[in-house]
Design an enzyme around this catalytic site. Structure first.
Site, short mmCIF file in Angstrom:
data_model
loop_
_atom_site.label_atom_id
_atom_site.label_comp_id
_atom_site.label_asym_id
_atom_site.label_seq_id
_atom_site.Cartn_x
_atom_site.Cartn_y
_atom_site.Cartn_z
N ARG A 255 38.74 -37.79 -10.11
CA ARG A 255 37.70 -37.66 -11.14
C ARG A 255 37.40 -36.17 -11.31
O ARG A 255 36.70 -35.57 -10.50
CB ARG A 255 36.46 -38.42 -10.68
CG ARG A 255 35.37 -38.60 -11.72
CD ARG A 255 34.08 -39.05 -11.05
NE ARG A 255 33.44 -37.94 -10.35
CZ ARG A 255 32.73 -38.06 -9.24
NH1 ARG A 255 32.59 -39.22 -8.66
NH2 ARG A 255 32.17 -36.99 -8.69
N HIS A 259 30.26 -37.54 -11.51
CA HIS A 259 30.19 -39.01 -11.62
C HIS A 259 29.67 -39.41 -13.00
O HIS A 259 30.25 -40.27 -13.67
CB HIS A 259 29.27 -39.54 -10.52
CG HIS A 259 29.03 -41.01 -10.57
ND1 HIS A 259 30.02 -41.93 -10.34
CD2 HIS A 259 27.91 -41.72 -10.85
CE1 HIS A 259 29.52 -43.15 -10.46
NE2 HIS A 259 28.25 -43.05 -10.77
N TYR A 268 28.83 -31.86 -3.36
CA TYR A 268 29.62 -32.58 -2.36
C TYR A 268 31.12 -32.32 -2.44
O TYR A 268 31.88 -32.91 -1.69
CB TYR A 268 29.34 -34.09 -2.45
CG TYR A 268 29.53 -34.70 -3.82
CD1 TYR A 268 30.80 -35.09 -4.27
CD2 TYR A 268 28.44 -34.91 -4.65
CE1 TYR A 268 30.96 -35.66 -5.53
CE2 TYR A 268 28.59 -35.48 -5.92
CZ TYR A 268 29.86 -35.85 -6.34
OH TYR A 268 30.02 -36.42 -7.58
#
Length: 358
Positions: A255, A259, A268
């Site tokens: 990805r 998100h 992160y």
């Protein structure tokens, strides 16, 4: 099928190298079909870009981008027949569009509309599912029902790596295997369940290896390789259609964006990690191969880009228009026969609306 199921579930199948060169020993793909696949990739990428822009403009409430996963999105739709079903997640907007649904209708749910935006029965595409893995059970149900009726329907059930940590994933896989349901489970392993890395979700040698415990084949494939995906998913669909039951396919992908627009991925994961995967861009890989094969030139690229821009303009126009508001739709699909409470509430709403219009 290889003799060793575990080896098949761990080894990443690949047809095109990250450099765009054909893997040694792999038959050359049909260039005409691959040019069409590339066109679909470009459309998927442009849809991701346009939808993300619409979020920033306040036209969409949220958008879970599949940028970097376009090969998975295109391939899963391309290998299905007209009578087959697609069960998508919230991140699979591009897959639904690749299935032939108007992108404006696909994005309706994400603008805050009350329904999924398109007719699932007409398009053989289930509503996008936000809760993780719940759609997998529905997919297996549709596949099992088709098998009981003697139909040759195949169901493509999509999910991410995070969904494999859910109980619904286990139940769906187990039921599908026991009853030989014609389902292909495509796990788009993009390495993160929002911010939780795969290493914190599973210590299995691969997600595809989980299939062995259910008694179904598990296959791992390069999720940024359109050629390998078409072949792998095509085989799984043919196997299901022949009555040989489900297959679990793990697509190794990434990805590239956060998100959703509400997420800050820099908290992160590192820029270096993202840059490494940007270098594995599924579009560039196919483009490089087709250019070298003489099947893609500037003129054809311009044609494809023009089609993508026309699609994007249609999305902007469709979502730029204000949605028609029909307040009484709140009561339209709750019960076949409205309860006394709903009748009372509807009457109250009508009174308020009449007062405002007076």
């Amino acid at each position: 099928m290889t003799a060793d199921p575990l080896a098949q579930a761990i080894t990443v199948a690949r047809a095109l190298e990250e450099t765009g060169e054909l893997v040694e020993g792999v038959p050359a793909p049909d260039t005409g079909a691959l040019v069409e696949g590339y066109r679909r990739l470009v459309l998927a990428r442009r849809l991701n870009e346009q939808a993300s822009a619409l979020v920033r403009q306040g036209r969409l409430a949220v958008y879970p981008s599949s940028r970097g996963q376009e090969a998975c999105q295109v391939a899963c739709a391309s290998v299905l027949g007209d009578g087959d079903w697609l069960f998508p997640t919230y991140r699979d907007t591009a897959a639904i569009a690749a299935r032939g649904v108007d992108p404006v209708e696909v994005l309706s749910m994400l603008r805050g509309d009350w329904h999924c935006g398109y007719d699932p029965v007409v398009h053989k595409v289930a509503p996008q599912a936000t809760p993780l893995a719940t759609q997998l059970l529905h997919a297996v149900g549709v596949g099992h029902a088709a098998r009981l009726r003697g139909e040759d329907t195949v169901v493509m059930a999509l999910c991410g790596d995070g969904a494999t940590s859910e109980g619904d994933f286990h139940e769906a896989c187990n039921f599908a295997a026991v009853f030989a349901a014609p389902v292909v489970f495509l796990v788009q392993n993009n390495k993160y369940a929002i911010s939780v890395p795969l290493a914190r979700q599973s210590v299995a040698p691969s997600l595809a290896a989980k299939a062995i415990g259910y008694g179904m084949p598990g296959v791992r494939v390069d999720g940024n390789d359109l050629v390998a995906l078409d072949h792998t998913l095509g085989e799984a669909v043919a196997r299901a259609r022949a009555g040989q039951g489900p297959t679990l396919v793990e697509a190794d992908t990434y990805r590239m964006e956060s998100h959703t627009n509400a997420d800050d991925a820099t908290r992160y994961r590192t820029d270096d990690e993202v840059a490494e995967w940007v270098g594995r861009d599924p579009l560039r890989r196919v483009q490089t191969y087709l250019r070298a094969a003489g099947a893609l030139d500037d003129a054809r690229e311009d044609e494809i880009a023009a089609v993508a821009e026309e699609m994007a303009a249609g999305v902007r126009a469709g979502l730029g228009a204000e949605a028609a508001v029909a307040p009484e739709e709140l009561f339209a699909h709750v019960y076949a026969t409205p309860t006394p409470q709903l009748v009372e509430q509807r009457a109250g709403l009508r009174t308020e609306l009449a007062f405002e219009e007076a």
